[in-house]
Motif scaffolding. Structure first.
Motif, PDB file in Angstrom:
ATOM      1  N   MET A  13       0.835  -1.211   0.000  1.00  0.00           N
ATOM      2  CA  MET A  13       0.000   0.000   0.000  1.00  0.00           C
ATOM      3  C   MET A  13       0.866   1.257   0.000  1.00  0.00           C
ATOM      4  O   MET A  13       0.471   2.286  -0.537  1.00  0.00           O
TER       5      MET A  13
ATOM      6  N   GLN B 138     -12.757  -9.820   9.429  1.00  0.00           N
ATOM      7  CA  GLN B 138     -12.166  -8.617   8.844  1.00  0.00           C
ATOM      8  C   GLN B 138     -10.847  -8.300   9.543  1.00  0.00           C
ATOM      9  O   GLN B 138     -10.625  -8.656  10.686  1.00  0.00           O
ATOM     10  N   CYS B 139      -9.963  -7.669   8.792  1.00  0.00           N
ATOM     11  CA  CYS B 139      -8.551  -7.555   9.169  1.00  0.00           C
ATOM     12  C   CYS B 139      -8.336  -7.145  10.628  1.00  0.00           C
ATOM     13  O   CYS B 139      -8.803  -6.093  11.067  1.00  0.00           O
ATOM     14  N   LEU B 140      -7.561  -7.994  11.304  1.00  0.00           N
ATOM     15  CA  LEU B 140      -7.224  -7.720  12.702  1.00  0.00           C
ATOM     16  C   LEU B 140      -6.293  -6.511  12.807  1.00  0.00           C
ATOM     17  O   LEU B 140      -6.350  -5.753  13.779  1.00  0.00           O
TER      18      LEU B 140
ATOM     19  N   LEU C 150     -11.294 -13.598  -1.298  1.00  0.00           N
ATOM     20  CA  LEU C 150     -11.427 -14.312  -0.028  1.00  0.00           C
ATOM     21  C   LEU C 150     -12.165 -15.613  -0.307  1.00  0.00           C
ATOM     22  O   LEU C 150     -13.090 -15.643  -1.113  1.00  0.00           O
TER      23      LEU C 150
ATOM     24  N   VAL D  86      -5.472  -7.181  -2.010  1.00  0.00           N
ATOM     25  CA  VAL D  86      -5.639  -8.632  -1.816  1.00  0.00           C
ATOM     26  C   VAL D  86      -6.342  -9.149  -3.075  1.00  0.00           C
ATOM     27  O   VAL D  86      -7.545  -8.983  -3.242  1.00  0.00           O
TER      28      VAL D  86
ATOM     29  N   LEU E 240      -6.918   2.510  -0.409  1.00  0.00           N
ATOM     30  CA  LEU E 240      -7.209   1.104  -0.060  1.00  0.00           C
ATOM     31  C   LEU E 240      -8.303   0.563  -0.982  1.00  0.00           C
ATOM     32  O   LEU E 240      -8.233  -0.544  -1.494  1.00  0.00           O
TER      33      LEU E 240
ATOM     34  N   LEU F 155     -12.521  -8.830  -3.775  1.00  0.00           N
ATOM     35  CA  LEU F 155     -12.650  -7.527  -3.113  1.00  0.00           C
ATOM     36  C   LEU F 155     -12.436  -6.352  -4.071  1.00  0.00           C
ATOM     37  O   LEU F 155     -13.085  -5.318  -3.956  1.00  0.00           O
TER      38      LEU F 155
ATOM     39  N   LEU G 245      -3.663  -0.650  12.731  1.00  0.00           N
ATOM     40  CA  LEU G 245      -2.220  -0.472  12.603  1.00  0.00           C
ATOM     41  C   LEU G 245      -1.858  -0.087  11.161  1.00  0.00           C
ATOM     42  O   LEU G 245      -1.077   0.854  10.941  1.00  0.00           O
TER      43      LEU G 245
HETATM   44  C1  HEM Z   1      -3.024  -2.439   4.102  1.00  0.00           C
HETATM   45  C2  HEM Z   1      -2.743  -3.495   4.794  1.00  0.00           C
HETATM   46  C3  HEM Z   1      -3.650  -4.698   4.973  1.00  0.00           C
HETATM   47  C4  HEM Z   1      -4.645  -5.186   4.173  1.00  0.00           C
HETATM   48  C5  HEM Z   1      -5.145  -4.630   2.835  1.00  0.00           C
HETATM   49  C6  HEM Z   1      -5.185  -6.359   4.836  1.00  0.00           C
HETATM   50  C7  HEM Z   1      -6.239  -7.126   4.348  1.00  0.00           C
HETATM   51  C8  HEM Z   1      -6.856  -8.146   5.056  1.00  0.00           C
HETATM   52  C9  HEM Z   1      -8.063  -8.833   4.634  1.00  0.00           C
HETATM   53  C10 HEM Z   1      -8.816  -8.576   3.323  1.00  0.00           C
HETATM   54  C11 HEM Z   1      -8.369  -9.751   5.590  1.00  0.00           C
HETATM   55  C12 HEM Z   1      -9.600 -10.659   5.622  1.00  0.00           C
HETATM   56  C13 HEM Z   1      -9.293 -12.090   5.272  1.00  0.00           C
HETATM   57  C14 HEM Z   1     -10.538 -12.962   5.240  1.00  0.00           C
HETATM   58  O1  HEM Z   1     -11.630 -12.527   5.595  1.00  0.00           O
HETATM   59  O2  HEM Z   1     -10.423 -14.129   4.820  1.00  0.00           O
HETATM   60  C15 HEM Z   1      -7.346  -9.660   6.608  1.00  0.00           C
HETATM   61  C16 HEM Z   1      -7.290 -10.452   7.737  1.00  0.00           C
HETATM   62  C17 HEM Z   1      -6.248 -10.414   8.655  1.00  0.00           C
HETATM   63  N1  HEM Z   1      -5.242  -9.469   8.732  1.00  0.00           N
HETATM   64 FE1  HEM Z   1      -4.937  -7.950   7.430  1.00  0.00          FE
HETATM   65  N2  HEM Z   1      -4.506  -6.552   6.009  1.00  0.00           N
HETATM   66  C18 HEM Z   1      -3.569  -5.560   6.141  1.00  0.00           C
HETATM   67  C19 HEM Z   1      -2.697  -5.360   7.198  1.00  0.00           C
HETATM   68  C20 HEM Z   1      -2.589  -6.196   8.287  1.00  0.00           C
HETATM   69  C21 HEM Z   1      -1.675  -5.971   9.383  1.00  0.00           C
HETATM   70  C22 HEM Z   1      -0.726  -4.782   9.543  1.00  0.00           C
HETATM   71  C23 HEM Z   1      -1.836  -7.018  10.233  1.00  0.00           C
HETATM   72  C24 HEM Z   1      -1.064  -7.144  11.524  1.00  0.00           C
HETATM   73  C25 HEM Z   1      -0.801  -8.081  12.216  1.00  0.00           C
HETATM   74  C26 HEM Z   1      -2.875  -7.901   9.674  1.00  0.00           C
HETATM   75  C27 HEM Z   1      -3.333  -9.072  10.231  1.00  0.00           C
HETATM   76  C28 HEM Z   1      -4.439  -9.787   9.795  1.00  0.00           C
HETATM   77  C29 HEM Z   1      -4.919 -11.012  10.437  1.00  0.00           C
HETATM   78  C30 HEM Z   1      -4.309 -11.709  11.636  1.00  0.00           C
HETATM   79  C31 HEM Z   1      -6.071 -11.395   9.724  1.00  0.00           C
HETATM   80  C32 HEM Z   1      -6.967 -12.618   9.975  1.00  0.00           C
HETATM   81  C33 HEM Z   1      -8.171 -12.181  10.802  1.00  0.00           C
HETATM   82  C34 HEM Z   1      -9.203 -13.281  11.014  1.00  0.00           C
HETATM   83  O3  HEM Z   1      -9.242 -14.245  10.232  1.00  0.00           O
HETATM   84  O4  HEM Z   1     -10.001 -13.158  11.978  1.00  0.00           O
HETATM   85  N3  HEM Z   1      -3.303  -7.350   8.501  1.00  0.00           N
HETATM   86  N4  HEM Z   1      -6.443  -8.660   6.273  1.00  0.00           N
END
Ligand code: HEM
Length: 413
Positions: free
Chosen positions: A257, A361-363, A302, A298, A292, A327, A367
């Motif tokens: 990003m 949705q993104c944890l 999903l 992504v 974004l 998405l 941050l």
């Molecule tokens: C611009 C940056 C980011 C984007 C575009 C992004 C995008 C996403 C998306 C689309 C999902 C949903 C996945 C799903 O529903 O199957 C997700 C989940 C997740 N993201 Fe991010 N993310 C970003 C940054 C981060 C950061 C900085 C972290 C830090 C640790 C992170 C940790 C996670 C985790 C752990 C999940 C799984 C959550 C769950 O399944 O409950 N992401 N992210």
């Protein structure tokens, strides 16, 4: 009977293949065939690499409804045709333990609760000053070094890698190791053995770190996870997998990003001026949301499976049917975002689906937002002459990763 089979096979023949290629010369737009499918029918079947035919969901409102629907499962062991991204993912599914990313409530709720603490807005907000310091320091180094420079290695990758190392309590000196292996683990074009080796290396690495924190707890999320293992709230394997998930998810996405967001702004100088010249932090926050939405990095969609029949959008999704939620297509849906193909940093874009929607949705979204707001509000002000040191058609875009990106971004000032 033979006629029915022939008709079914003919229908399968005509089924569009997913994913589809982007158009040459349009590096930011979703593939034109995906746009066409959404205009015709935002919920329809496609064929993926293994011949299975999941539903492709391209409408913004349908995506939200399905991602929040308890009959839609993220559990790749659920009965039916879960639409795996790669052969490697399919192979490992039965051996993968229950994780935050592949479970539904109530297991998902419990796992997510164990890592929620460090990501609540108050704790993320406390990282503003340290992140600003990291960004300023990296820009100082870039300006003191050779001109032109690669923005990816000078700023885009180190910012999130330093931040996630600090947050987790992972030594930053290991960043080349974890950047390389995270990228390989998520690369759709990598051979299954390559992905497996990268994933095993990351798990072994995190297992060693968690082992150390069990004996000598310190600062950071890994120590908190080790504390939960000691308290019997989670197993060591769960803690290791959680650490890997955060390390992988936490840096490549945000790095992309930073680099692609900057590229879009450099290509749209009037939009860049709005970000650079505004005194209002809300304007920069709005620009982050719009980028974004516009980029929706992504790029694989999903993946989910229906656990019951679902009647929606004039169709019936049957129990066991796979779902691919694209998405980028949803975020370019003109019904949700009129003139979606235009980047407009003044647009209210916060309702985008770039971080997903619903329980998964993104944890790390708070941050990621904070890092991007700091970078966007600092870089263009401190380097007002920033420009692309090449042409867009010379850039190498990554079409095979879980996230879209560029291999390098040469900039001059
Ligand atoms: C611009 C940056 C980011 C984007 C575009 C992004 C995008 C996403 C998306 C689309 C999902 C949903 C996945 C799903 O529903 O199957 C997700 C989940 C997740 N993201 Fe991010 N993310 C970003 C940054 C981060 C950061 C900085 C972290 C830090 C640790 C992170 C940790 C996670 C985790 C752990 C999940 C799984 C959550 C769950 O399944 O409950 N992401 N992210």
């Amino acid at each position: 009977m033979a006629e029915t089979l022939a008709a079914a096979s003919e229908a399968a023949e005509k089924m569009p293949e997913f994913p589809m290629p982007r158009a040459a010369g349009c590096p930011f737009a979703p593939p034109p065939d995906v746009e066409k499918l959404r205009a015709e029918n935002p919920l329809r079947k496609v064929r993926i690499w293994d011949g299975s035919m999941p539903w492709l969901v391209t409408g913004h409102a349908l995506q939200r409804a399905l991602l929040a629907d308890p009959r839609v499962s993220a559990n790749d062991k659920s009965p039916g045709n879960f639409p795996f991204v790669t052969e490697y993912r399919r192979q490992i599914a039965e051996f993968t333990p229950e994780l935050i990313v592949n479970t539904d409530a109530p297991v998902h709720t419990r796992l997510r609760r164990t890592v929620n603490g460090p990501f609540v807005i108050k704790r993320i907000e406390a990282m503003r000053a340290p992140i600003q310091k990291i960004v300023d320091g990296l820009i100082d180094d870039m300006l003191a070094g050779p001109n032109p420079a690669d923005l990816l290695t000078a700023l885009a990758l180190p910012v999130p890698s330093l931040v996630i190392s600090e947050l987790l309590g992972v030594p930053y000196e290991d960043h080349e190791f974890f950047q390389k292996n995270s990228s390989l683990a998520l690369d759709r074009s990598a051979a299954p053995e390559e992905s497996r080796a990268a994933s095993t290396a990351l798990h072994d690495y995190l297992d060693r770190l968690i082992g150390e924190k069990l004996v000598n707890p310190g600062e950071g999320v890994l120590s908190e996870l080790a504390g939960r293992v000691t308290a019997g709230d989670m197993t060591r394997t769960e803690a290791v997998h959680m650490g890997v998930a955060m390390l992988i998810a936490g840096h490549e996405t945000t790095a992309t990003m930073i680099s692609l967001g900057t590229l879009v702004l450099l290509e749209n100088p009037e939009q860049l001026a709005l970000v650079r010249d505004s005194e209002d932090p809300k304007a920069v926050a709005g620009a982050v949301e719009e980028l974004l939405r516009y980029l929706s990095i992504v790029q694989v969609g999903l993946r989910r499976v229906a656990t019951e029949d679902i009647e929606i959008g004039g169709q019936v999704i049957r129990a066991g049917d796979g779902l691919v939620i694209d998405l980028h297509a949803g975020n370019w849906d003109p019904e949700a975002f009129p003139g979606a193909e235009q980047v407009d940093v003044t647009r209210p874009a916060r309702q985008h689906n770039a971080f997903g929607y619903g329980p998964h949705q993104c944890l790390g979204q708070s941050l990621a937002r904070l890092e991007l707001q700091i970078v966007y509000s600092t870089l263009y002000r401190r380097v007002p002459t920033l420009r692309l040191a090449t042409t867009v058609d010379q850039l190498e875009f990554d079409h095979s990763g879980t996230t879209y990106g560029v291999a390098s971004l040469p900039v001059a000032w």
